[in-house]
Write a protein that holds these residues in place. Structure first.
Motif, short mmCIF file in Angstrom:
data_model
loop_
_atom_site.label_atom_id
_atom_site.label_comp_id
_atom_site.label_asym_id
_atom_site.label_seq_id
_atom_site.Cartn_x
_atom_site.Cartn_y
_atom_site.Cartn_z
N VAL A 94 33.11 59.97 54.73
CA VAL A 94 32.71 60.87 55.82
C VAL A 94 31.29 61.37 55.59
CG1 VAL A 94 33.23 63.03 57.03
CG2 VAL A 94 35.09 61.56 56.26
N SER A 102 28.93 58.56 56.27
CA SER A 102 28.80 58.29 57.70
C SER A 102 27.84 59.26 58.37
CB SER A 102 30.17 58.37 58.38
OG SER A 102 30.06 58.24 59.78
N TYR A 103 27.93 60.53 58.01
CA TYR A 103 27.05 61.53 58.63
C TYR A 103 25.61 61.41 58.14
CZ TYR A 103 30.62 63.98 61.27
OH TYR A 103 31.58 64.30 62.19
N GLN A 123 24.44 58.82 60.61
CA GLN A 123 24.37 59.32 61.99
C GLN A 123 23.18 60.27 62.19
OE1 GLN A 123 28.13 60.65 63.88
NE2 GLN A 123 29.16 59.83 62.08
N THR A 124 22.90 61.08 61.18
CA THR A 124 21.81 62.06 61.29
C THR A 124 20.46 61.49 60.88
OG1 THR A 124 22.26 62.85 59.04
CG2 THR A 124 23.40 63.98 60.85
N MET A 137 34.20 67.88 53.36
CA MET A 137 33.47 67.71 54.62
C MET A 137 34.24 68.23 55.83
SD MET A 137 30.37 66.44 54.53
CE MET A 137 30.25 65.88 56.25
N THR A 196 32.83 68.95 60.10
CA THR A 196 32.91 67.89 61.11
C THR A 196 33.07 68.40 62.54
OG1 THR A 196 35.28 67.69 60.64
CG2 THR A 196 33.81 66.20 59.49
N LEU A 224 26.19 67.71 65.90
CA LEU A 224 25.50 66.83 64.96
C LEU A 224 24.22 67.46 64.42
CD1 LEU A 224 25.83 64.03 63.70
CD2 LEU A 224 24.40 63.11 65.52
N ILE A 227 25.17 69.80 61.68
CA ILE A 227 25.60 69.07 60.49
C ILE A 227 24.39 68.55 59.73
CG2 ILE A 227 26.81 66.99 59.70
CD1 ILE A 227 28.78 67.36 61.97
N LYS A 228 23.39 68.07 60.48
CA LYS A 228 22.19 67.57 59.82
C LYS A 228 21.49 68.67 59.05
CE LYS A 228 17.86 65.14 60.42
NZ LYS A 228 17.00 64.30 61.28
N LEU A 268 23.55 69.39 55.89
CA LEU A 268 23.50 68.33 54.88
C LEU A 268 22.10 68.17 54.30
CD1 LEU A 268 25.79 65.48 56.28
CD2 LEU A 268 26.35 67.38 54.76
#
Length: 401
Positions: free
Chosen positions: A34, A37-38, A41-42, A64, A68, A72, A75-76, A79
């Motif tokens: 997970v 993956s992010y 994506q970011t 995570m 979720t 997005l 989340i970026k 992270l």
């Protein structure tokens, strides 16, 4: 002996130039799927891979779960606090001077981190634990070191921590792309002339229409609009002026890290209807250059990076070959007096460069990319074997003496 040592040095340089790939590193451990993956994506994975020295504070799938449900963009931002711009392995964590340190993260480099909110506090706690938290005063060090996941030289270290490092600033909702005032951002970033042209020609609507799905803007600074450039622009038709302005935008979200790992042709907002309007991106160190075939511009700074919108300043107005004549080839150097029988005189002409080769565009096809990746993997895998073979030859030569 000298030849062998030279070969060994060259092999070492070749192997060290291959870099690392955080996506492949994390893919070896399914419990980080997970998180991995992010990162993709970011586009944080691109930023990580473009760095020379970095530590990734990884979260397993269970840790995570609390992130979720966030948008997005949030989340970026969260992270990015987990990507430290320094190298920390287990040994260094337990050997921190005075037991605590503040270290810079990717969040700090975005320009959106107020105060010291882009720094992470790493503290060697009692009982052998190491805590992580934001640099804000009074923040608890709730996230703790779990284990080392991967380590490659002093370039990249992946450490698992127990839970996300959070901050009220990173979690605060950011304005949606539809609410972002691109004109205000450009004016504030020193690109007032470009903003005015977007508004007066109607090209701004195309930029705004692409904001939700992804938008990258290369905004020329006011200093880029020299009298000579302004004269050229005035000689364009209204439609060509719009095309030139759209040439300064991409219909995708491509932050700096992604641009650094692109190195190739990019379609712009002006591409379509039989018109190419493509940009070529090249990277040397931390410098990203945009080549048009007529001129070259350097990405100077980031005005805003808030997924899915990123706005950069560039030091030149980008002039596409679709509207202007290509830049003339440099004049050949004067030929030296070489005897007719010399090897130089009889040497065949050098092979065509990438831009002259008929197959240049094919290099960007999926099949060619796969072949390139496979070739790179073969080189990487063979480097270690080659080094051991050469070392054996060196040892043999040494004892033969």
């Amino acid at each position: 002996m000298k030849a062998i040592l030279t070969t060994l040095v060259l092999l070492g340089i070749l192997c060290s130039a291959n870099g690392f790939n955080i996506t492949k590193i994390l893919a070896k451990t399914p419990s980080f799927s997970v998180f991995n993956s992010y990162l993709s994506q970011t586009k944080l994975a691109d930023e990580i891979n473009s760095r020379k020295t970095i530590t990734v504070l990884a979260l397993n799938n269970a840790a995570m779960a609390s992130l979720t449900s966030l948008p997005l963009s949030e989340i970026k931002r969260t992270l990015s606090l987990h990507v430290v711009l320094d190298f920390f392995n287990p040994t260094k964590l337990h050997d921190i001077s005075n037991g605590t340190t503040l270290t810079t993260t990717l969040y700090q480099t975005t320009g959106n981190a107020p105060g010291n909110s882009g720094f992470v506090n790493i503290t060697d706690l009692s009982g052998g634990k190491v805590g992580f938290g934001t640099a804000a005063k009074g923040t608890k060090l709730d996230a703790t070191y779990v284990k080392s996941v991967a380590e490659e030289g002093y370039n990249i270290s992946v450490l698992e921590i127990s839970q996300p490092i959070t901050t009220s600033v990173a979690e605060a909702p950011a304005p949606s792309p539809s609410q972002a005032n691109i004109t205000a951002l450009l004016v504030k970033g020193g690109c007032k002339i470009f903003a005015g042209m977007l508004a007066s020609t109607g090209a701004m609507k195309t930029f705004e229409d692409n904001a939700e799905g992804g938008l990258t803007v290369f905004a020329p600074s006011d200093a880029a609009f020299t009298p000579a450039v302004m004269k050229m622009l005035k000689n364009l038709t209204a439609d060509d002026q719009v095309s030139l302005l759209l040439y300064h935008g991409l219909p995708t979200y491509s932050p700096l890290g992604t641009l650094k790992t692109t190195n190739g042709h990019l379609n712009t907002l002006a591409t379509g209807g039989g018109a190419k309007y493509a940009l070529t991106v090249t990277t040397a160190g931390d410098t990203v250059t945009l080549s048009t075939g007529v001129d070259k511009g350097i990405v100077a700074s980031t005005i805003i990076d808030n997924q899915p919108i990123v706005v950069f300043t560039v030091n030149k107005v980008l002039l596409p070959t679709d509207l202007f004549s290509p830049a003339p080839a440099p004049a050949p150097a004067p030929e030296a007096d070489v005897p007719a029988t010399s090897p130089e005189a009889s040497s065949p002409p050098a092979p065509a460069g990438p831009s002259d080769s008929p197959s240049a565009s094919a290099a960007h096809s999926p099949a060619a990319a796969a072949k390139s990746e496979k070739s790179a993997a073969v080189v990487t895998a063979s480097c270690q074997t080659s080094v051991f073979v050469v070392l054996a030859l060196v040892a043999g030569a040494f004892f033969a003496l």
